[in-house]
Design a protein around this motif. Structure first.
Motif, PDB file in Angstrom:
ATOM      1  N   THR A  34      -1.947 -15.138  -1.503  1.00 51.33           N
ATOM      2  CA  THR A  34      -2.176 -14.606  -0.155  1.00 51.33           C
ATOM      3  C   THR A  34      -1.974 -15.654   0.933  1.00 51.33           C
TER       4      THR A  34
ATOM      5  N   LYS B 208       0.934 -15.218   3.294  1.00 50.29           N
ATOM      6  CA  LYS B 208       0.895 -14.171   4.316  1.00 50.29           C
ATOM      7  C   LYS B 208       0.205 -14.631   5.605  1.00 50.29           C
TER       8      LYS B 208
ATOM      9  N   ASP C 100      -4.085 -13.774  11.609  1.00 51.29           N
ATOM     10  CA  ASP C 100      -3.931 -13.446  10.187  1.00 51.29           C
ATOM     11  C   ASP C 100      -5.096 -14.009   9.386  1.00 51.29           C
TER      12      ASP C 100
ATOM     13  N   GLY D 161      -7.073 -10.961   8.930  1.00 50.47           N
ATOM     14  CA  GLY D 161      -6.064 -10.420   8.024  1.00 50.47           C
ATOM     15  C   GLY D 161      -4.978  -9.673   8.756  1.00 50.47           C
TER      16      GLY D 161
ATOM     17  N   LYS E 270      -4.923  -5.621   9.127  1.00 48.55           N
ATOM     18  CA  LYS E 270      -4.135  -4.796   8.213  1.00 48.55           C
ATOM     19  C   LYS E 270      -4.905  -4.426   6.942  1.00 48.55           C
ATOM     20  N   LEU E 271      -6.229  -4.539   6.966  1.00 46.81           N
ATOM     21  CA  LEU E 271      -7.005  -4.245   5.764  1.00 46.81           C
ATOM     22  C   LEU E 271      -6.999  -2.750   5.473  1.00 46.81           C
TER      23      LEU E 271
ATOM     24  N   SER F 243     -10.261  -1.873   0.729  1.00 43.56           N
ATOM     25  CA  SER F 243     -10.536  -3.292   0.898  1.00 43.56           C
ATOM     26  C   SER F 243     -11.649  -3.520   1.911  1.00 43.56           C
TER      27      SER F 243
ATOM     28  N   THR G 218      -7.759 -12.296   4.412  1.00 46.07           N
ATOM     29  CA  THR G 218      -6.892 -11.589   3.474  1.00 46.07           C
ATOM     30  C   THR G 218      -7.255 -11.940   2.040  1.00 46.07           C
ATOM     31  N   THR G 219      -7.424 -13.236   1.783  1.00 49.42           N
ATOM     32  CA  THR G 219      -7.822 -13.687   0.448  1.00 49.42           C
ATOM     33  C   THR G 219      -9.209 -13.176   0.089  1.00 49.42           C
TER      34      THR G 219
ATOM     35  N   ASN H 105     -10.907 -10.633   1.142  1.00 51.28           N
ATOM     36  CA  ASN H 105     -11.022  -9.196   0.906  1.00 51.28           C
ATOM     37  C   ASN H 105     -10.348  -8.766  -0.388  1.00 51.28           C
ATOM     38  N   LYS H 106      -9.216  -9.357  -0.736  1.00 56.13           N
ATOM     39  CA  LYS H 106      -8.583  -9.025  -2.012  1.00 56.13           C
ATOM     40  C   LYS H 106      -9.491  -9.420  -3.172  1.00 56.13           C
TER      41      LYS H 106
ATOM     42  N   ASP I 126      -6.872  -1.602   9.268  1.00 61.25           N
ATOM     43  CA  ASP I 126      -5.571  -1.326   9.881  1.00 61.25           C
ATOM     44  C   ASP I 126      -5.625  -0.244  10.953  1.00 61.25           C
TER      45      ASP I 126
END
Length: 460
Positions: free
Chosen positions: A20, A23, A29, A33, A36-37, A41, A176-177, A179-180, A252
């Motif tokens: 991630t 990205k 970002d 994120g 865009k979650l 997520s 982003t990391t 949440n994944k 998102d």
């Protein structure tokens, strides 16, 4: 075998972080994120960041000792979480985008009230940092003790490893990391919390249940109205927790938040039910509870019921619950502090790397505090929850729903709520009404302060 399972779990987390990282190109970002979650997520991220090791260790342990009377705290949290999703989630997603495309709570409040002096942004960042350092230190103690128990390494080495590992994967790809990874961790937590009590139900001979006291007869036993109200009032804290609110801001599309709400509340209620019954059924597996640490009943039950590899999965679930909260709070604090760097510095340096550097200092301070685990106690965690909930909760609510809200009332609401919590906490030793959980007077005073100032200072 158990340690191999944990090692595999750690490797998967790092691989997700490395993937991630590619990205992440801007601070937006990293902080949100890129907004865009996905609904799933967002839901599992909010749930995992919220519950922490409390749902895996503290709640089952309390139920094991005290029985059904511990039901009030899960009820209060469930109500608070639902109201947070229902009345805060969508509108804060819309408003943070509307007011300067804000990426933190501090920047949202500053933009919302045209605070050119930045006093709001600085105040929110400082209060967030102070309380989250307490949170992170407490969680590091729990995580380090857990690793120490199963590896036999020295506590200090376990603390260093825990701090470094969480810092590593949190700093790689930001939200982003996180949440994944939280999707995996949230799924693992729910699976484990349901597996243990269901296994007990299908394997235990309930013909002998009359010989065991499960403490399930009276939820009001040994509790007065102050105690019950205090336990229920924990739900008020949700409105002011930056690491949870940021999940709403990062989805998102605001219209998909209703899907996230249904997923998260289902996850939360099922998890709380599983955790509660693990504590109740613990007396079926261990008749002499005086010889065990009640907060380890979840892990002890897994060891008694499952093969080594599966109990390793349960251990991974407990570790993941603790790490998810540390990473969320570390991320929220670092992003908030970075917003207060001067523009000139930010124009010369990569803002993402500034956030990462600040993360290092925060985890270092928290780990230093946690190096003496006696400094980090449960009472401080409840104080931090009350402090954040009372300082920020009313201010967030009024900023979203009141057109009369202004910078002065926002600032005074923050200070009045925070100081009331601290003042009330100091007076707890006097007993009586001061046994009431600090968040109730703190939240009420903050709301009253904001309402009065809005009335007398509004120009409309």
């Amino acid at each position: 075998m158990k340690l191999l399972v944990i090692l595999l779990y750690f490797i998967i987390i790092i691989l997700i972080g490395v993937f991630t990282t590619k990205k992440v190109k801007t601070s937006k970002d990293f902080a949100l994120g890129g907004r865009k979650l996905s609904p799933i997520s967002t839901a599992l991220g909010a749930g995992a960041a919220d519950m922490s090791g409390w749902i895996m260790m503290a709640l089952p342990g309390a139920v094991l000792l005290n029985g059904i009377q511990e039901i009030w705290l899960p009820i209060g949290l469930s109500i608070g979480a639902y109201l947070n999703w229902q009345f805060i989630a969508r509108i804060i997603r819309v408003n943070t985008k509307k007011y300067g495309d804000s990426i933190t709570i501090s920047s949202y409040l500053s933009n919302r009230f045209n605070d050119n002096s930045r006093i709001l942004k600085i105040t929110v960042s400082i209060i967030t940092t102070i309380f989250f350092i307490i949170y992170i230190a407490s969680a590091l103690v729990a995580l380090s003790f857990l690793i120490e128990t199963y590896t036999k390494f020295n506590y200090l080495y376990c603390l260093i490893f825990s701090s470094a590992f969480v810092l590593l994967y949190t700093s790689l790809g930001g939200l982003t990391t996180i949440n994944k990874i939280d999707v995996i961790q949230g799924t693992l937590m729910l699976f484990s919390l349901l597996l243990v009590p269901i296994t007990i139900i299908f394997n235990y001979d309930f013909n002998n249940i009359n010989n065991i006291n499960l403490n399930i007869t009276n939820p009001f036993s040994n509790l007065n109205y102050i105690s019950i109200i205090s336990l229920l009032s924990w739900g008020l804290g949700y409105f002011g927790q930056p690491h949870i609110l940021v999940r709403f801001m990062a989805i998102d599309k605001s219209k998909t938040l209703n899907i996230s709400k249904n997923i998260c509340m289902s996850w939360m209620i099922l998890s709380l039910i599983g955790s509660f019954f693990i504590g109740l059924f613990g007396r079926l597996l261990f008749t002499d509870i005086n010889n065990i640490n009640p907060e380890t009943i979840f892990l002890l039950s897994a060891d008694a019921l499952f093969p080594n590899w599966l109990s390793g999965v349960i251990l991974a679930a407990v570790i993941s619950a603790i790490m998810s909260t540390i990473s969320a709070q570390l991320h929220a604090t670092s992003c908030s502090l970075t917003e207060n760097f001067s523009i000139k510095i930010l124009n010369k340096l990569n803002k993402v790397w500034i956030i990462r550097i600040i993360m290092f200092f925060i985890i270092f301070i928290s780990a230093t505090y946690a190096s003496n685990p006696q400094n980090t106690v449960l009472q401080l965690v409840s104080l931090a929850w009350a402090g954040l909930g009372s300082a920020f909760g009313p201010t967030i609510l009024f900023s979203l729903y009141s057109k009369k809200m202004n910078k002065l009332s926002a600032l005074c609401g923050i200070f009045s709520g925070g100081f009331t919590v601290i003042f009330w906490h100091i007076l707890k030793s006097y007993g009586g009404i001061f046994n009431l959980y600090e968040i109730i007077p703190g939240f009420a005073i903050s709301c009253l302060t904001i309402f009065i100032l809005n009335h007398f200072t509004c120009k409309n």
